[in-house]
Design a protein around this motif. Structure first.
Motif, PDB file in Angstrom:
ATOM      1  N   SER A 344       0.897  -1.254  -0.085  1.00 52.90           N
ATOM      2  CA  SER A 344      -0.221  -0.098  -0.152  1.00 52.90           C
ATOM      3  C   SER A 344       0.866   1.218   0.117  1.00 52.90           C
ATOM      4  O   SER A 344       1.825   1.455   0.700  1.00 52.90           O
ATOM      5  CB  SER A 344      -0.967   0.068   1.196  1.00 52.90           C
ATOM      6  N   VAL A 345       0.479   2.334  -0.790  1.00 51.77           N
ATOM      7  CA  VAL A 345       1.269   3.560  -0.810  1.00 51.77           C
ATOM      8  C   VAL A 345       0.651   4.467   0.242  1.00 51.77           C
ATOM      9  O   VAL A 345       1.370   5.150   0.955  1.00 51.77           O
ATOM     10  CB  VAL A 345       0.957   4.126  -2.150  1.00 51.77           C
ATOM     11  N   PHE A 346      -0.601   4.311   0.572  1.00 50.33           N
ATOM     12  CA  PHE A 346      -1.136   5.236   1.592  1.00 50.33           C
ATOM     13  C   PHE A 346      -1.655   4.264   2.589  1.00 50.33           C
ATOM     14  O   PHE A 346      -2.413   3.121   2.494  1.00 50.33           O
ATOM     15  CB  PHE A 346      -2.385   6.016   1.049  1.00 50.33           C
ATOM     16  N   ARG A 347      -0.974   4.352   3.711  1.00 49.09           N
ATOM     17  CA  ARG A 347      -1.119   3.349   4.805  1.00 49.09           C
ATOM     18  C   ARG A 347      -2.625   3.369   5.757  1.00 49.09           C
ATOM     19  O   ARG A 347      -3.089   2.564   6.330  1.00 49.09           O
ATOM     20  CB  ARG A 347      -0.059   3.198   5.780  1.00 49.09           C
ATOM     21  N   SER A 348      -2.925   4.672   5.726  1.00 47.57           N
ATOM     22  CA  SER A 348      -3.863   5.087   6.645  1.00 47.57           C
ATOM     23  C   SER A 348      -4.489   6.627   6.314  1.00 47.57           C
ATOM     24  O   SER A 348      -3.814   7.249   5.648  1.00 47.57           O
ATOM     25  CB  SER A 348      -3.406   4.969   8.024  1.00 47.57           C
ATOM     26  N   GLU A 487     -11.072  14.307  12.071  1.00 43.99           N
ATOM     27  CA  GLU A 487      -9.953  15.182  12.206  1.00 43.99           C
ATOM     28  C   GLU A 487      -9.416  15.269  13.618  1.00 43.99           C
ATOM     29  O   GLU A 487      -7.997  15.191  13.741  1.00 43.99           O
ATOM     30  CB  GLU A 487     -10.148  16.706  11.598  1.00 43.99           C
ATOM     31  N   ALA A 488     -10.202  15.425  14.798  1.00 45.40           N
ATOM     32  CA  ALA A 488      -9.801  15.155  16.120  1.00 45.40           C
ATOM     33  C   ALA A 488      -8.875  14.129  16.237  1.00 45.40           C
ATOM     34  O   ALA A 488      -7.969  13.997  17.139  1.00 45.40           O
ATOM     35  CB  ALA A 488     -10.773  15.689  16.979  1.00 45.40           C
ATOM     36  N   ALA A 489      -9.332  12.975  16.028  1.00 47.38           N
ATOM     37  CA  ALA A 489      -8.727  11.588  16.225  1.00 47.38           C
ATOM     38  C   ALA A 489      -7.613  11.615  15.371  1.00 47.38           C
ATOM     39  O   ALA A 489      -6.471  10.821  15.874  1.00 47.38           O
ATOM     40  CB  ALA A 489      -9.872  10.562  15.706  1.00 47.38           C
ATOM     41  N   LEU A 490      -7.590  11.985  14.134  1.00 48.02           N
ATOM     42  CA  LEU A 490      -6.260  11.894  13.409  1.00 48.02           C
ATOM     43  C   LEU A 490      -5.083  12.740  13.816  1.00 48.02           C
ATOM     44  O   LEU A 490      -4.030  12.417  13.669  1.00 48.02           O
ATOM     45  CB  LEU A 490      -6.485  12.519  11.815  1.00 48.02           C
ATOM     46  N   ASN A 494      -1.473  10.581  20.519  1.00 47.46           N
ATOM     47  CA  ASN A 494      -1.811   9.690  21.526  1.00 47.46           C
ATOM     48  C   ASN A 494      -2.520   8.340  21.119  1.00 47.46           C
ATOM     49  O   ASN A 494      -2.376   7.416  21.719  1.00 47.46           O
ATOM     50  CB  ASN A 494      -2.394  10.314  22.824  1.00 47.46           C
ATOM     51  N   LEU A 495      -3.259   8.697  20.181  1.00 53.06           N
ATOM     52  CA  LEU A 495      -3.907   7.537  19.699  1.00 53.06           C
ATOM     53  C   LEU A 495      -3.153   7.037  18.539  1.00 53.06           C
ATOM     54  O   LEU A 495      -2.998   7.484  17.388  1.00 53.06           O
ATOM     55  CB  LEU A 495      -5.390   7.994  18.894  1.00 53.06           C
ATOM     56  N   SER A 496      -3.044   5.411  18.355  1.00 51.67           N
ATOM     57  CA  SER A 496      -2.588   4.714  17.392  1.00 51.67           C
ATOM     58  C   SER A 496      -3.245   4.818  16.207  1.00 51.67           C
ATOM     59  O   SER A 496      -4.649   4.954  16.311  1.00 51.67           O
ATOM     60  CB  SER A 496      -2.238   3.302  17.987  1.00 51.67           C
ATOM     61  N   VAL A 497      -2.749   3.980  15.204  1.00 41.53           N
ATOM     62  CA  VAL A 497      -3.743   3.967  13.943  1.00 41.53           C
ATOM     63  C   VAL A 497      -4.766   3.113  14.141  1.00 41.53           C
ATOM     64  O   VAL A 497      -6.127   3.218  13.659  1.00 41.53           O
ATOM     65  CB  VAL A 497      -2.543   3.338  12.776  1.00 41.53           C
ATOM     66  N   ASP A 498      -4.559   1.966  14.938  1.00 40.66           N
ATOM     67  CA  ASP A 498      -5.652   0.871  15.086  1.00 40.66           C
ATOM     68  C   ASP A 498      -6.730   1.547  16.022  1.00 40.66           C
ATOM     69  O   ASP A 498      -7.917   1.013  15.825  1.00 40.66           O
ATOM     70  CB  ASP A 498      -5.040  -0.379  15.915  1.00 40.66           C
ATOM     71  N   VAL A 499      -6.469   2.480  16.880  1.00 38.73           N
ATOM     72  CA  VAL A 499      -7.428   2.962  17.747  1.00 38.73           C
ATOM     73  C   VAL A 499      -8.242   4.017  16.843  1.00 38.73           C
ATOM     74  O   VAL A 499      -9.414   4.095  16.907  1.00 38.73           O
ATOM     75  CB  VAL A 499      -6.768   3.763  18.979  1.00 38.73           C
TER      76      VAL A 499
END
Length: 579
Positions: A344-348, A487-490, A494-499
């Motif tokens: 994948s080029v874009f991971r998240s 956007e607030a989550a991104l 402190n939040l991982s990609v899975d979270v």
């Protein structure tokens, strides 16, 4: 898959016999194989393919020797076995495959070492070659019960110039206790076992034709028609399958095929624990799978007579990456691990936001959530596909319509995600429309456009991303509530990609519940606009962008949910309760 696959044979002298079986072990090796089976000196790795390590194992005794070595060991006595009843020679160690991914062992021998398993396999063998037979005596059949397990059996004939009728009767059986799982695996097992049988029959046919050419048996038997057949065989009637196919590596190949069959069949179906009612995404995915299956079956039926060979390639195109049906199933069965995995080029979403920039990403995400057409123009198809894979996670499954890459522009009613090659001309009214956004991927004019955070981002440094739209999103525009929460989550490091992914799932489910309430309120109950405005205020979605989002997401509701609501409204009990 917790099952046993076995090859059975109907011997003219001894009746139904189990020739070879492969079982799945999740813990140590079975009884009689633990004393010196897997020591470093007695186990020699022969090959390692697809995450499964092939090895031979040394036992204190071979199951083929039966009770001659151990009175408590299951299996027929050596005196009750002929060449046709025997697969592995006396003292043969058998075969073991180690699956490193799951720590599962696939063990092959002539009979299961556990007495209870031996009894189950023995009974299934007898039934598959006697009473449980499909019309014509050759083909698949299903039988079984809760006590002795359920069996998928496929009987077939093998050519033999010395046998009565010039053929011998065999069957391949799959035994497991889960009836539903085995029935759901019927199409898969039928295709793969049929491939194994075709190879066995093909090899035996070559041997049969060579023997008939050298010494025709039909004319010889006609000359001795009055001699009892049983007295003229001179002991050659009981021929081993290795002799009939002229393949000394037959049992090793069958072990590989059976081990692959158990692994692949266990990987294709999984059980998931669903807490509460299924989500709308789950329902829509199930409906799409059902539609695809129905469509493929329709194509199979309509094109079978006109283009049988071409249709086979089209219908099985989805399976080619897992296990090509035209390839050999017996000598090479590592195809479950050869599926092409694209990097994948874009991971998240967070990664895409870092690449595009905060303002460009907000504009793009706004158009995605509103249901406007998102167009990507780039030479790299993998880059476009990865972008769509990331952006689609913001929408319900039913709202996603993708054309990954095209050489011409497609209208918005056909897709809301469209990938185009750079030379495609987009109509001017689309470029100036407020209902479309264009992302152009150009070659960068400098080596690095943004800070490189990871080594694998070097491939993106050569690109420049330009996001344009006929209706740019103002920086001070509030936007839909879900966009602000995303956007607030991104931005929260402190939040991982899975979270963040789980937050996105919860947000989508929250707003899909609002969509359901609005659909019931407006489409089913037909409430007036004043009541609808009050409902939107209660739901916290009275703003213009939120209303547009809810109306667009309403198109992603499953047919199951809509039909359920309509049927509830039409029922007499519901109408009486409302009155």
């Amino acid at each position: 898959m917790n099952a046993i696959v076995a090859l059975c044979h109907f011997c003219e002298l001894h009746g139904p016999r189990t020739l070879f079986c492969t079982e799945v072990l999740h813990s140590p090796l079975p009884q009689g194989a633990s004393s010196g089976d897997v020591s470093g000196q007695n186990e020699q790795a022969e090959e390692e393919e697809g995450g499964i390590q092939m090895s031979s194992r040394i036992r204190s005794h071979s199951p083929a020797e039966g009770a001659s070595a151990d009175s408590s060991s299951p299996g027929p006595k050596k005196s009750d076995m002929c060449e046709g009843c025997r697969s592995l020679a006396g003292g043969h160690p058998g075969y073991v495959s180690h699956d490193k991914e799951t720590s599962i062992k696939y063990v092959s021998h002539q009979h299961p070492n556990h007495p209870q398993l031996f009894s189950i396999v023995r009974q299934a063998c007898v039934r598959s070659l006697s009473c449980e037979v499909c019309p014509g005596r050759e083909g698949p059949i299903f039988f079984g019960d809760e006590q002795h397990g359920f069996v998928f059996s496929h009987t077939f004939f093998i050519k033999d110039s010395l046998a009565r009728g010039f053929q011998r009767w065999y069957s391949i059986i799959t035994i497991m206790m889960d009836r539903i799982y085995l029935i759901n695996s019927w199409p898969f097992l039928l295709g793969k076992i049929r491939g194994i049988i075709d190879e066995l029959q093909g090899k035996a046919l070559k041997v049969f034709e060579a023997e008939q050419y050298g010494c025709p048996q039909r004319a010889q038997r006609m000359n001795t028609a009055f001699t009892p057949f049983l007295h003229q065989r001179n002991g050659n009637a009981a021929r081993s399958l290795t002799s009939l196919t002229n393949d000394e590596n037959l049992w090793a190949c069958l072990h590989t095929s059976f081990a692959w069959l158990l692994k692949a069949c266990g990987s294709r179906l999984t059980e998931k624990l669903l807490e509460g009612a299924p989500t709308e995404d789950t329902l829509v995915q199930m409906e799409k799978l059902a539609d695809l299956k129905e469509e493929s079956e329709g194509w199979d039926g309509s094109e079978e007579e006109e283009k049988p060979s071409a249709q086979t390639d089209v219908a099985e195109g989805q399976e080619l990456s897992k296990c090509p049906p035209e390839t050999s199933l017996m000598p090479d069965c590592n195809s479950w691990n050869v599926a092409h995995r694209r990097l994948s080029v874009f991971r998240s979403l967070r990664h895409m936001r870092q690449v595009l920039g905060a303002s460009a990403f907000r504009m793009l995400a706004w158009h995605v959530l509103m249901g406007n057409q998102v167009i990507w123009k780039a030479r790299d198809m993998d880059l476009v596909q990865s972008a769509f894979d990331v952006l689609r996670t913001m929408l319900p499954v039913g709202c996603v319509r993708i054309i990954p890459y095209s050489d011409q522009y497609e209208e918005a009613y056909r897709c809301n995600f469209l990938g185009l090659s750079p030379h495609v001309q987009i109509p001017s009214h689309i470029l100036s429309s407020e209902f479309a956004v264009l992302v152009e991927v150009r070659t960068a004019t400098r080596s690095s456009l943004y800070p490189t955070l990871f080594d694998d981002e070097q491939s993106l440094n050569k690109y420049e991303f330009v996001v344009t739209s006929g209706s740019p999103v103002a920086a001070d525009r509030v936007g839909p509530t879900i966009l602000n929460k995303i956007e607030a989550a991104l931005t929260n490091q402190n939040l991982s990609v899975d979270v963040v992914d789980q937050c996105l799932v919860c947000l989508k489910e929250e707003w899909m519940n609002k969509v359901k309430v609005l659909f019931k309120f407006t489409k089913v109950d037909s409430r007036p606009k004043e009541d609808t405005q009050k409902l939107l205020s209660i739901l916290g979605a009275a703003e213009e962008d939120n209303v547009k989002l809810l109306k667009f997401w309403m198109t992603g509701l499953s047919k199951t949910y809509k039909s359920h609501l309509m049927s509830t409204v039409r029922s007499p009990t519901s109408s009486e309760s409302r009155n």
